[in-house]
Enzyme design. Structure first.
Site, PDB file in Angstrom:
ATOM      1  CD  GLN A 105      35.145 -53.057   9.723  1.00 23.05           C
ATOM      2  OE1 GLN A 105      34.715 -51.757   9.732  1.00 23.05           O
ATOM      3  NE2 GLN A 105      35.443 -53.945   9.981  1.00 23.05           N
ATOM      4  CE1 TYR A 175      36.071 -51.318   2.444  1.00 25.21           C
ATOM      5  CE2 TYR A 175      36.065 -50.256   4.594  1.00 25.21           C
ATOM      6  CZ  TYR A 175      35.514 -51.304   3.723  1.00 25.21           C
ATOM      7  OH  TYR A 175      34.393 -50.687   4.296  1.00 25.21           O
ATOM      8  NE  ARG A 362      24.891 -62.267   6.000  1.00 23.96           N
ATOM      9  CZ  ARG A 362      25.317 -62.872   5.115  1.00 23.96           C
ATOM     10  NH1 ARG A 362      24.904 -63.518   3.487  1.00 23.96           N
ATOM     11  NH2 ARG A 362      26.309 -63.915   5.179  1.00 23.96           N
TER      12      ARG A 362
END
Length: 415
Positions: A105, A175, A362
């Site tokens: 990423q 971001y 998760r």
């Protein structure tokens, strides 16, 4: 799946993503691992992704790889430079040895960066709050943009040379590139502000530069915000920039990216690390655990205002599907469905609705081998209880505290 083919798509069958063939349609999404204290790969990071790869995911995504030192949310994150390449090469080799592919990423944190930790100013489309460093951003000037675009391309080259097969370009969570795309945060009056086309210009230049740099050596996709979690997610804002990016904006951006032809897929996401992070995660916000993990003013702020910042959104399986479904109707690019993918049913739902891949986060912290478990027994239920206690562990090696025995397993207690 074509119109003439009505047979269900098997999420465990091999699939094409740009120039790649993945062994199945399950991708470990980018989740900051908190295992790089010196901004370089560690044995812990290698073991983390090796375990995910051995557990059956087709690709494991390393997060977060900043394109520049000021582009980190804090100084402990990897930033792409030659010094990082040997460790990254060892990391990708470990993933490949387990039969999976490796993705990086790539992004710039922009206003989400911690200027105090980094020792460098945070950047933004204008002078906007950068709460991690209790400061304001420096405005990105016109002459800075080509430099930043080039840094994205250089980071992409370093990633591919380190053995990464896929590159996820971070256009989410406010971001840097996402902050330019937000009408709430971007008030520029030049070619990079104003209407949606202008707000997307920076991101489009980055995607073009990355593709030109790596060609077909890697798959390239965009992690794209559908909704910043501020205002209303649906359509129309009456011409006023009273909310962040919403679905109309996201559809426009996706259509522009598809028309440009520089990416192989889109991974729709939501929420803002600046304004509303729980819109991405859903489930119970772990307020006390976050406060315990922080120091100084951040700890005080979390104790006093955590309930306003970390909101509670009830967890449901495939919870981003209602928004992502609208994006699916608007573009033909492959889409990667993120958010609440924990079992065979949610995987199959994604495939049946036309999504090409699913991303898990998760649930893989709780059970790294969950894909293999589901493949071997489709009735397998994830042990993840969506308590989000994993979230504050990004400050001390990301993990599931239930798996490590730090907190009781509510499923075991209930049993």
């Amino acid at each position: 799946m074509t119109d003439s083919d009505t047979s269900p798509v098997d999420p465990f069958a091999p699939a094409k993503l740009g120039p790649l063939t993945l062994r199945n349609r399950i991708i470990k999404c980018a989740t900051f691992e908190g295992m790089t204290p010196d901004a370089l790969v560690t044995d812990d990071l290698i073991d983390f992704h090796r375990e995910v790869a051995a557990g059956g995911a087709a690709m494991s995504t390393v997060a977060y790889c900043a394109i520049a030192p000021e582009g980190r949310t804090d100084r402990h994150q990897i930033w792409m430079r030659p010094e990082a390449v040997p460790g990254l090469t060892e990391l990708t080799s470990a993933i490949h040895a387990e039969g999976a592919l490796a993705a990086a990423q790539l992004g710039h944190a922009g206003p989400v960066a911690n200027s105090v930790s980094n020792g460098l100013p945070a950047l933004g489309p204008g002078r906007i709050p950068a709460p991690m460093g209790m400061s304001l951003t420096d405005k990105v000037q016109l002459e800075d943009i080509p430099v930043l675009v080039r840094k994205f391309a250089t980071a992409a080259r370093l990633a591919v040379d380190s053995g990464f097969n896929g590159l996820e370009i971070h256009l989410g969570h406010n971001y840097l590139l996402s902050s330019f795309m937000s009408p709430m945060l971007n008030h520029r009056r030049d070619a990079y502000g104003g209407n949606a086309v202008n707000r997307a210009r920076f991101a489009r230049e980055v995607l073009e530069a990355v593709r030109n740099e790596v060609g077909d050596e890697a798959a390239v996709w965009a992690k794209l915000n559908m909704f910043d979690g501020v205002g209303k997610p649906g359509r129309g804002r009456g011409g006023k920039a009273w909310s962040g990016t919403n679905l109309d904006d996201a559809i426009k951006y996706a259509e522009l990216f598809e028309g440009d032809g520089h990416i192989d897929a889109i991974e729709p996401t939501a929420g803002s690390s600046l304004l509303n992070p729980m819109y991405l995660f859903h489930g119970e916000p772990p307020l006390e655990s976050f406060a315990d993990a922080m120091v100084g003013a951040m700890k005080t702020g979390m104790k006093m205002g955590g309930k306003m910042f970390l909101k509670h959104y009830p967890y449901t399986d495939a919870y981003l599907l209602p928004l992502a479904r609208e994006l699916r109707k608007s573009v033909s690019l492959p889409l990667i469905l993120l958010g609440g993918i924990t079992d065979r049913a949610s995987m199959q739902l994604a495939m049946d609705e036309g999504f090409d891949f699913v991303a898990m986060g998760r649930a893989l912290l709780r059970e790294p081998d969950l894909p293999l478990l589901i493949q071997n027994d489709p009735s397998t239920e994830s042990k993840c209880v969506h308590c989000n206690l994993c979230m504050p562990t990004i400050y001390s090696k990301t993990r599931c505290p239930i798996r490590t025995g730090e907190v009781p397993d509510p499923l075991a207690v209930a049993g």
